[in-house]
Design a protein around this motif. Structure first.
Motif, short mmCIF file in Angstrom:
data_model
loop_
_atom_site.label_atom_id
_atom_site.label_comp_id
_atom_site.label_asym_id
_atom_site.label_seq_id
_atom_site.Cartn_x
_atom_site.Cartn_y
_atom_site.Cartn_z
N UNK A 162 5.50 26.80 -29.74
CA UNK A 162 5.67 25.32 -28.97
C UNK A 162 5.62 24.13 -30.36
N UNK A 163 6.61 24.14 -30.87
CA UNK A 163 6.39 22.37 -31.69
C UNK A 163 6.78 21.74 -31.57
N UNK A 164 5.35 20.46 -31.67
CA UNK A 164 6.32 19.52 -31.25
C UNK A 164 6.04 18.37 -32.20
N UNK A 165 7.27 17.84 -32.78
CA UNK A 165 7.70 16.93 -33.43
C UNK A 165 7.41 15.09 -33.42
N UNK A 166 6.24 14.43 -33.67
CA UNK A 166 6.45 13.71 -33.16
C UNK A 166 6.84 12.04 -34.30
#
Length: 180
Positions: free
Chosen positions: A176-180
């Motif tokens: 899971x990648x969360x791009x802020x």
């Protein structure tokens, strides 16, 4: 004996102050979050002097999917050709995020959008999969499939303004990648 062990532990913790370590050391030893969190210290120390080190700071933020902090660094990368290339790379990833948000929120077509290829980052890869597969959007999300059969679900977290990529092998979430 017990006091000696506690003193040695305390001494080791105190002696290893991350803020006194070089950017190269921190990067090599994977202290990427620390580097990104302290980006302004590095920007102020290296702007116009060491764009190689500033590029490491920007890349540290990118490796942690912190696109907005990486933009702070990109603004300082302007004095050398390599610095400008790195600034462009950071800005391109940020643009990809905003374009994907518009894709899921506004239903824009990606046919007319042309940006530099970014294939060494998952966000860039997903952008080109979305552009070629044109997946339907439902509840601010879409699903694409890689040429190896893995599924990637992308969605926009409207509450936190994050773009999230979930990678599946079969029905199992593998990343899971969360791009802020």
């Amino acid at each position: 004996m017990k006091k000696l062990i506690i003193f040695i532990l305390f001494l080791n913790i105190y002696a290893f102050d991350l803020s006194k370590q070089s950017v190269g050391y921190l990067f090599k030893n994977n202290y990427l979050s620390f580097i990104c969190q302290h980006r302004w210290k590095y920007i102020n120390n290296y702007v116009g002097k060491r764009e190689d080190l500033l590029s490491l700071v920007g890349y540290s933020c990118l490796k942690k999917h912190q696109l907005i902090p990486a933009l702070d660094v990109a603004k300082a990368l302007r004095f050398t050709k390599m610095g400008r290339i790195n600034a462009n790379y950071i800005a391109t990833l940020f643009n990809i995020k905003t374009i994907l948000i518009r894709y899921v929120m506004d239903g824009i077509s990606l046919n007319e959008i042309s940006i530099p290829y970014v294939l060494d980052d998952d966000l860039g890869k997903v952008f080109y999969l979305v552009k070629s597969q044109k997946p339907p959007v439902k509840n601010y999300s879409f699903e694409v499939t890689t040429n190896k059969g893995k599924k990637i679900k992308g969605f926009y977290d409207t509450k936190n303004n994050n773009f999230i990529l979930n990678f599946y092998k079969g029905s199992k979430l593998i990343k899971k990648d969360i791009y802020w």
